[in-house]
Motif scaffolding. Structure first.
Motif, PDB file in Angstrom:
ATOM      1  N   HIS A  78      -3.878   2.250   3.810  1.00 27.26           N
ATOM      2  CA  HIS A  78      -3.330   3.606   3.958  1.00 27.26           C
ATOM      3  C   HIS A  78      -2.922   3.845   5.422  1.00 27.26           C
ATOM      4  O   HIS A  78      -1.816   4.323   5.699  1.00 27.26           O
ATOM      5  N   HIS A 127       0.852   4.553   7.335  1.00 28.02           N
ATOM      6  CA  HIS A 127       1.293   5.563   8.311  1.00 28.02           C
ATOM      7  C   HIS A 127       1.958   4.886   9.504  1.00 28.02           C
ATOM      8  O   HIS A 127       2.996   5.339   9.994  1.00 28.02           O
ATOM      9  N   HIS A 147       2.143  11.114   3.417  1.00 24.83           N
ATOM     10  CA  HIS A 147       1.265  11.222   2.257  1.00 24.83           C
ATOM     11  C   HIS A 147       2.054  11.403   0.967  1.00 24.83           C
ATOM     12  O   HIS A 147       3.110  12.020   0.951  1.00 24.83           O
TER      13      HIS A 147
END
Ligand SMILES: [Zn+2]
Length: 189
Positions: free
Chosen positions: A148, A152, A158
Protein backbone atom coordinates in the motif's frame (compact mmCIF):
# COMPACT_ATOMS: atom_id res chain seq x y z
CA UNK A 1 -32.14 -44.81 4.82
CA UNK A 2 -31.87 -42.17 7.48
CA UNK A 3 -28.23 -41.62 6.55
CA UNK A 4 -29.20 -40.90 2.95
CA UNK A 5 -31.68 -38.17 3.95
CA UNK A 6 -29.12 -36.47 6.11
CA UNK A 7 -26.61 -36.45 3.29
CA UNK A 8 -29.15 -34.95 0.91
CA UNK A 9 -29.95 -32.12 3.35
CA UNK A 10 -26.29 -31.23 3.61
CA UNK A 11 -26.02 -31.11 -0.15
CA UNK A 12 -28.94 -28.67 -0.46
CA UNK A 13 -27.41 -26.33 2.08
CA UNK A 14 -24.09 -26.42 0.26
CA UNK A 15 -25.73 -25.54 -3.06
CA UNK A 16 -27.58 -22.65 -1.47
CA UNK A 17 -24.37 -21.21 -0.07
CA UNK A 18 -22.66 -21.36 -3.44
CA UNK A 19 -25.58 -19.55 -5.09
CA UNK A 20 -25.48 -16.75 -2.54
CA UNK A 21 -21.73 -16.36 -2.95
CA UNK A 22 -22.08 -16.05 -6.72
CA UNK A 23 -24.72 -13.34 -6.31
CA UNK A 24 -22.76 -11.19 -3.91
CA UNK A 25 -19.54 -11.39 -5.91
CA UNK A 26 -21.36 -10.23 -9.06
CA UNK A 27 -22.75 -7.18 -7.24
CA UNK A 28 -19.34 -6.53 -5.70
CA UNK A 29 -17.51 -6.64 -9.06
CA UNK A 30 -20.03 -4.29 -10.67
CA UNK A 31 -19.81 -1.74 -7.87
CA UNK A 32 -16.01 -1.64 -7.74
CA UNK A 33 -14.75 -1.72 -11.32
CA UNK A 34 -13.28 1.83 -11.26
CA UNK A 35 -9.49 2.01 -11.62
CA UNK A 36 -7.56 3.04 -8.53
CA UNK A 37 -7.08 6.84 -8.69
CA UNK A 38 -3.64 8.44 -8.82
CA UNK A 39 -2.24 11.75 -7.63
CA UNK A 40 1.04 11.78 -9.59
CA UNK A 41 3.67 9.70 -11.36
CA UNK A 42 7.43 9.46 -11.75
CA UNK A 43 8.89 10.82 -14.99
CA UNK A 44 10.48 7.42 -15.71
CA UNK A 45 9.23 3.85 -15.30
CA UNK A 46 12.50 2.48 -13.87
CA UNK A 47 12.55 3.73 -10.30
CA UNK A 48 15.33 3.03 -7.79
CA UNK A 49 14.80 2.20 -4.14
CA UNK A 50 16.82 1.41 -1.06
CA UNK A 51 15.72 -0.32 2.13
CA UNK A 52 16.98 1.73 5.02
CA UNK A 53 16.26 -0.48 8.01
CA UNK A 54 18.55 -2.57 10.19
CA UNK A 55 15.87 -5.24 10.58
CA UNK A 56 16.29 -8.19 8.18
CA UNK A 57 12.62 -9.03 8.82
CA UNK A 58 11.46 -5.63 7.47
CA UNK A 59 14.00 -5.78 4.63
CA UNK A 60 12.26 -8.96 3.53
CA UNK A 61 8.76 -7.43 3.97
CA UNK A 62 9.78 -4.52 1.68
CA UNK A 63 11.48 -6.85 -0.80
CA UNK A 64 8.28 -8.91 -1.15
CA UNK A 65 6.19 -5.76 -1.65
CA UNK A 66 8.63 -4.53 -4.35
CA UNK A 67 8.33 -7.91 -6.12
CA UNK A 68 4.55 -7.58 -6.20
CA UNK A 69 4.67 -4.19 -7.95
CA UNK A 70 7.33 -5.38 -10.40
CA UNK A 71 5.10 -8.33 -11.30
CA UNK A 72 2.36 -5.89 -12.41
CA UNK A 73 4.75 -4.87 -15.21
CA UNK A 74 4.03 -1.12 -15.42
CA UNK A 75 7.06 0.20 -13.50
CA UNK A 76 10.28 -1.55 -12.50
CA UNK A 77 11.66 -0.93 -9.02
CA UNK A 78 15.41 -1.53 -8.91
CA UNK A 79 17.67 -1.56 -5.87
CA UNK A 80 19.94 1.51 -5.93
CA UNK A 81 23.68 0.73 -6.09
CA UNK A 82 25.62 1.52 -2.94
CA UNK A 83 26.45 5.22 -2.81
CA UNK A 84 23.77 6.01 -5.37
CA UNK A 85 20.83 8.17 -4.27
CA UNK A 86 17.60 6.17 -4.41
CA UNK A 87 14.30 7.58 -5.68
CA UNK A 88 12.30 5.79 -2.97
CA UNK A 89 13.49 5.04 0.56
CA UNK A 90 11.81 2.14 2.35
CA UNK A 91 12.22 2.04 6.10
CA UNK A 92 10.65 1.05 9.39
CA UNK A 93 10.33 2.95 12.62
CA UNK A 94 9.89 1.83 16.22
CA UNK A 95 6.99 4.21 16.58
CA UNK A 96 5.32 6.67 14.30
CA UNK A 97 2.99 9.45 15.26
CA UNK A 98 1.56 11.75 12.64
CA UNK A 99 -1.07 14.45 12.53
CA UNK A 100 -3.56 11.87 11.28
CA UNK A 101 -3.05 9.72 14.37
CA UNK A 102 -1.53 6.30 14.68
CA UNK A 103 -0.88 4.71 11.31
CA UNK A 104 0.43 1.28 10.33
CA UNK A 105 2.47 2.91 7.58
CA UNK A 106 3.20 6.35 6.18
CA UNK A 107 4.58 7.79 2.94
CA UNK A 108 6.16 11.23 2.46
CA UNK A 109 6.89 12.54 -0.99
CA UNK A 110 8.00 15.57 -2.90
CA UNK A 111 6.81 16.39 -6.38
CA UNK A 112 6.79 19.07 -9.04
CA UNK A 113 3.42 20.40 -10.12
CA UNK A 114 3.39 20.48 -13.91
CA UNK A 115 -0.02 21.91 -14.70
CA UNK A 116 -2.40 18.97 -14.84
CA UNK A 117 0.03 16.45 -13.44
CA UNK A 118 2.41 15.98 -10.56
CA UNK A 119 5.88 14.61 -11.23
CA UNK A 120 7.15 12.72 -8.19
CA UNK A 121 10.81 13.45 -7.42
CA UNK A 122 11.34 11.60 -4.14
CA UNK A 123 9.41 9.43 -1.70
CA UNK A 124 9.95 7.73 1.61
CA UNK A 125 7.71 5.01 3.01
CA UNK A 126 7.85 3.97 6.67
CA UNK A 127 6.28 1.03 8.48
CA UNK A 128 5.25 1.50 12.12
CA UNK A 129 6.76 -1.55 13.85
CA UNK A 130 5.13 -1.05 17.27
CA UNK A 131 1.61 -0.70 15.86
CA UNK A 132 1.98 -3.69 13.52
CA UNK A 133 3.17 -5.82 16.43
CA UNK A 134 0.56 -4.48 18.88
CA UNK A 135 -2.31 -5.39 16.55
CA UNK A 136 -0.86 -8.76 15.61
CA UNK A 137 -0.27 -8.22 11.87
CA UNK A 138 1.07 -11.36 10.18
CA UNK A 139 4.07 -11.08 7.84
CA UNK A 140 1.74 -11.23 4.85
CA UNK A 141 -0.45 -8.47 6.31
CA UNK A 142 2.66 -6.34 6.94
CA UNK A 143 3.59 -6.98 3.30
CA UNK A 144 0.11 -5.74 2.29
CA UNK A 145 0.71 -2.51 4.26
CA UNK A 146 4.17 -2.17 2.63
CA UNK A 147 2.59 -2.72 -0.81
CA UNK A 148 0.00 0.00 0.00
CA UNK A 149 2.76 2.48 0.97
CA UNK A 150 4.80 1.76 -2.19
CA UNK A 151 1.54 2.32 -4.10
CA UNK A 152 1.48 5.89 -2.69
CA UNK A 153 5.18 6.32 -3.53
CA UNK A 154 4.35 5.35 -7.13
CA UNK A 155 1.56 7.94 -7.27
CA UNK A 156 -1.60 6.01 -6.38
CA UNK A 157 -4.26 7.52 -4.11
CA UNK A 158 -6.76 5.72 -1.89
CA UNK A 159 -9.42 3.51 -3.46
CA UNK A 160 -12.94 3.12 -2.07
CA UNK A 161 -12.85 -0.57 -3.01
CA UNK A 162 -12.14 -3.00 -0.18
CA UNK A 163 -10.43 -5.43 -2.56
CA UNK A 164 -7.86 -2.81 -3.63
CA UNK A 165 -4.46 -2.66 -1.94
CA UNK A 166 -5.05 1.12 -1.84
CA UNK A 167 -8.16 0.87 0.38
CA UNK A 168 -7.36 3.27 3.24
CA UNK A 169 -7.70 1.03 6.27
CA UNK A 170 -7.18 -2.60 5.54
CA UNK A 171 -4.52 -5.22 6.09
CA UNK A 172 -6.04 -8.01 4.00
CA UNK A 173 -5.92 -6.83 0.38
CA UNK A 174 -3.05 -7.03 -2.07
CA UNK A 175 -2.78 -5.61 -5.62
CA UNK A 176 -5.93 -6.26 -7.66
CA UNK A 177 -6.92 -5.57 -11.27
CA UNK A 178 -8.17 -2.03 -10.47
CA UNK A 179 -4.75 -1.18 -9.00
CA UNK A 180 -3.03 -2.48 -12.15
CA UNK A 181 -5.33 -0.40 -14.40
CA UNK A 182 -4.89 2.66 -12.14
CA UNK A 183 -1.10 2.36 -12.41
CA UNK A 184 -1.30 1.90 -16.18
CA UNK A 185 -3.45 5.05 -16.41
CA UNK A 186 -0.88 7.00 -14.38
CA UNK A 187 2.14 5.88 -16.48
CA UNK A 188 0.84 5.30 -20.00
CA UNK A 189 -0.49 8.79 -20.72
ZN1 LIG B 1 -2.72 5.18 2.42
Amino acid sequence: MLKKIVKWTVLVIATLVVTLATCSSTIFAAATSKPTPSWGAWDQTTITYKTNTSSSYYKSVWKNAVKRWNKVGVVQLKAAKSGEKADITLTSSKSLSTKSGKLAGYTNYSYLNKGNENEIVSAKSTLNRSLLTKYGYTKNQRTNVATHEIGHALGLSHSSSKSSVMYASDRYASINHQDKVGLEDAYND
